[in-house]
Write an enzyme that holds these catalytic residues in place. Structure first.
Site, PDB file in Angstrom:
ATOM      1  N   CYS A 130      52.371   0.346 -43.726  1.00  0.00           N
ATOM      2  CA  CYS A 130      53.516   1.189 -43.349  1.00  0.00           C
ATOM      3  C   CYS A 130      53.454   2.541 -44.049  1.00  0.00           C
ATOM      4  O   CYS A 130      54.202   3.449 -43.710  1.00  0.00           O
ATOM      5  CB  CYS A 130      54.837   0.544 -43.746  1.00  0.00           C
ATOM      6  N   LYS A 299      46.970  -5.712 -32.466  1.00  0.00           N
ATOM      7  CA  LYS A 299      45.540  -5.460 -32.343  1.00  0.00           C
ATOM      8  C   LYS A 299      44.763  -6.597 -32.980  1.00  0.00           C
ATOM      9  O   LYS A 299      43.732  -7.018 -32.504  1.00  0.00           O
ATOM     10  CB  LYS A 299      45.191  -4.144 -33.042  1.00  0.00           C
TER      11      LYS A 299
END
Ligand code: ME8
Length: 645
Positions: A130, A299
């Site tokens: 993040c 992903k």
């Protein structure tokens, strides 16, 4: 003065290729932008890529490219995708653009002059995925809720933005502007964050740890925190502070984001703007998440759905329509190909497609492509007219309130009504006896279709424009206004009305459950501390060991069959010592009969995938050039199953 409308998407990280989540946000922005064009507004649409920070350096490292080469390559993928989805943005911004970097330094200088930046030692829990510090309370079971990895303890001296100073101002502002953040659930979420003391924001990274960023204007040893840099794109993309675009379009900004980045947009950004002396944006519009198979698309899980795969199989407008019709803005939605096919067949092929084709056929058959003069009008005609005109108001209200799916539902209600009107009026009966009435009925169908096509243009621009052309209308696409659509009989055809092929061919699906799409295998995960996955570079070198992992075999194609509903794929039976089924994109490149007996090169240990409901157990190799696709094989007869080394 013409009203102004400025719409933005998030600038996407270039650490991964675009997927349907990115496509959704960008199509929402495009649909709203086009709708505001119809409303006669002066519009501007900004999108772009976010290219600094740890994540990007990690992805570049993994691909074996320098950060600059890497970001150029991936940013181009985004820029080149959007036109293929008919996204007509006005400007594509990159955070590596020199003028953006200048603006970031300017904003930092202003915020510093304001006394809102200080230097301090800090120890905190940092999630590299993040790229931000977490408080203990924000962690779930001691892990970052997004990346499911434990944060690392980092102690370093950094610059801080005195965000706490703006906490009360922001709370008051949100209360005074109740739709500043919408839908309401996200406003409440932001207010709930703000009910706890707001910590100051760490806005630098020491160059000893990260150099890929914008150097602080007041200390060369630090780069700017990636979020402080990225958010400024919304004003730098307009040429802040003195650019004409900034003067024209700020503060009319409508930001579109998903719920994952609510905090930076709902809290950091308004506080940054306030501190820099810039008016707040108009609205933050927050949508939910597209999930795949009950879970988050990721992903690393390899369940990523790529927009162009869908567009290749189903066509662009069905894809755009599906995304807009299926998701309630603000809520999560489950993506499934079955749902897409169901919408395509029911709404587009059956309801809209049939309506257009039967209407055009009648105009041809009864009036040789000319629009007839109306005869006597009956209450039933008036009723259809009222519904069609009321639709424009309903649609406009829904679009302004981000109810895109409801706007589409309202359009389809009217499509249903015209279809019913045709059945009841039975023009084929009127044609035998009452040509005056037939004229009236055809005129009512024509007008309603004109309105429907105009309203659908923001969603399915290509098909809507096709309908407008087929109706012989002089104005199409963005040249039509909502006012034109509110005026019954506004436009007459300037050409003969065309008889045209089906707009949306039906897709027949096999009974068994399956996907028509390539499944994208999990992208190689990065070391966990660096967060998200990267795209391997075309140019990256592999070791001999890597190469040896590929089980390459000589095969013989025993049979080739078409696959119902697929424009590109064939089902092959390939003998590699044992029979394998392989789904290959050879349709249109080879005659099926010519494939039987061909010797080919096959990857025998590729993870199986299901394509168009058919399990594919390998991949045959082919080269592509300007002339088409060329299958690869041995230069003389070779025993099937022989290894290739
Ligand atoms: O966060 N469903 O970039 P990002 C719906 N660079 N939308 C989705 C989605 C999904 N499953 N996944 C992604 C960043 N999105 C920052 C933004 S802005 C100043 C900086 C969309 O590449 C959605 O719009 O991770 C989400 O907010 C955005 O992609 C995140 O893109």
């Amino acid at each position: 003065m013409t009203e102004r409308f400025y719409i933005t998407t998030p600038i996407y990280y270039v650490n991964a290729a675009p997927h349907i989540g990115h496509a959704y946000t960008t199509i929402v922005a495009d649909v709203l932008n086009r709708f505001h064009m119809l409303s006669g507004m002066n519009t501007f649409f900004l999108t772009g890529t976010d290219e600094h920070g740890d994540k990007i350096v990690a992805a570049a490292d993994q691909s074996g490219q320098s950060p600059k080469e890497y970001v150029d390559r991936i940013s181009r993928m985004f820029r080149e995708l959007w036109p293929k989805l008919n996204i007509s943005y006005n400007h594509f911004i990159r955070t590596t653009d020199p003028d953006h970097q200048e603006t970031v330094r300017l904003v930092l200088t202003r915020v510093k002059e304001r006394g809102d930046i200080y230097f301090s030692e800090y120890e905190g829990l940092y999630c590299f995925g993040c790229e931000r510090f977490y408080t203990e309370k924000e962690l779930v079971d001691g892990k970052c809720p997004d990346h499911q990895t434990p944060p690392q303890v980092i102690k370093e001296a950094n610059y801080f933005f005195r965000m706490s100073r703006y906490q009360q101002w922001l709370i008051d502002y949100i209360h005074a502007h109740p739709d500043f953040i919408r839908p309401e659930r996200y406003k409440n979420e932001v207010l709930s964050f703000l009910s706890e003391p707001l910590e100051d924001l760490c806005i630098s990274r020491p160059k000893s740890r990260l150099t890929w960023g914008i150097t602080l204007p007041f200390d060369d040893n630090f780069v700017t925190y990636v979020w402080f840099d990225a958010l400024i794109n919304y004003v730098s993309g307009l040429g802040y502070p003195s650019g004409d675009r900034f003067k024209t379009y700020w503060p009319w900004a409508q930001h579109i984001i998903a719920k994952d980045i609510l905090k930076p947009h709902g809290i950091y950004w308004p506080c940054m703007l306030k501190s820099a002396g810039i008016e707040p944006y108009r609205h933050l519009n927050v949508h939910g998440y597209w999930n795949v198979s009950q879970g988050k698309m990721s992903k690393s899980l390899g369940n990523v759905v790529r927009p162009l795969d869908l567009v290749d199989v189903y066509g662009l407008d069905p894809f755009r329509y599906f995304l807009m019709r299926e998701m309630v803005f603000g809520l999560d939605s489950e993506f499934s190909e079955e749902a897409l096919v169901a919408r395509l067949n029911a709404d587009l092929a059956n309801d809209l497609g049939n309506l257009v084709s039967r209407s055009l056929t009648m105009i041809h058959k009864y009036f040789k492509g000319n629009l007839p003069e109306p005869g006597p009008v009956k209450p039933r005609d008036e009723e259809l007219k009222r519904s069609a005109l009321a639709l424009v108001d309903i649609y406009e209200k829904q679009m302004r309130d981000l109810g895109m799916h409801k706007a589409l539902m309202a359009v389809w209600e009217v499509i249903g009504k015209v279809n019913k009107y045709i059945d009841e009026m039975a023009p084929w009966v009127l044609a035998k006896s009452e040509t005056g009435r037939l004229g009236t009925v055809i005129r009512h169908i024509f007008e309603t279709l004109r309105i429907v096509a105009g309203l659908l243009w923001p969603f399915i621009p290509e098909s809507a424009q096709k309908i407008q052309v087929q109706l012989g209308l002089p104005c199409q696409g963005k040249d039509v206004t909502l006012e034109d659509l509110r005026t019954w009989g506004m436009e007459r055809p300037v050409r003969l009305i065309e008889k045209a092929p089906a707009l949306f061919p039906r897709i027949e699906r096999r009974k068994e459950k399956g996907r028509a799409l390539p499944l994208h295998p999990p992208e190689k995960a990065l070391p966990s501390k660096k967060g998200d996955a990267a795209i391997p570079a075309d140019q990256a070198l592999i070791t001999y060991d890597d190469f040896q992992k590929i089980d390459l075999r000589i095969g013989v194609i025993r049979a080739a069959e078409p696959i119902a509903g697929s424009k590109k794929l064939l089902k092959l039976t390939v003998d590699i010592g044992e029979e394998r089924t392989v789904v290959a994109g050879l349709k249109g490149h080879y005659e099926e009969a010519a494939l039987a007996g061909k010797q080919v090169l096959m990857v025998a240990n590729l993870e199986p995938a299901v394509l168009m409901g058919i399990g594919s157990e390998g991949m045959i190799l082919a080269a592509t050039d300007r002339c088409g696709v060329h299958l690869l094989g041995p230069d003389s007869e070779t025993v099937p199953g022989s290894r290739v080394k």
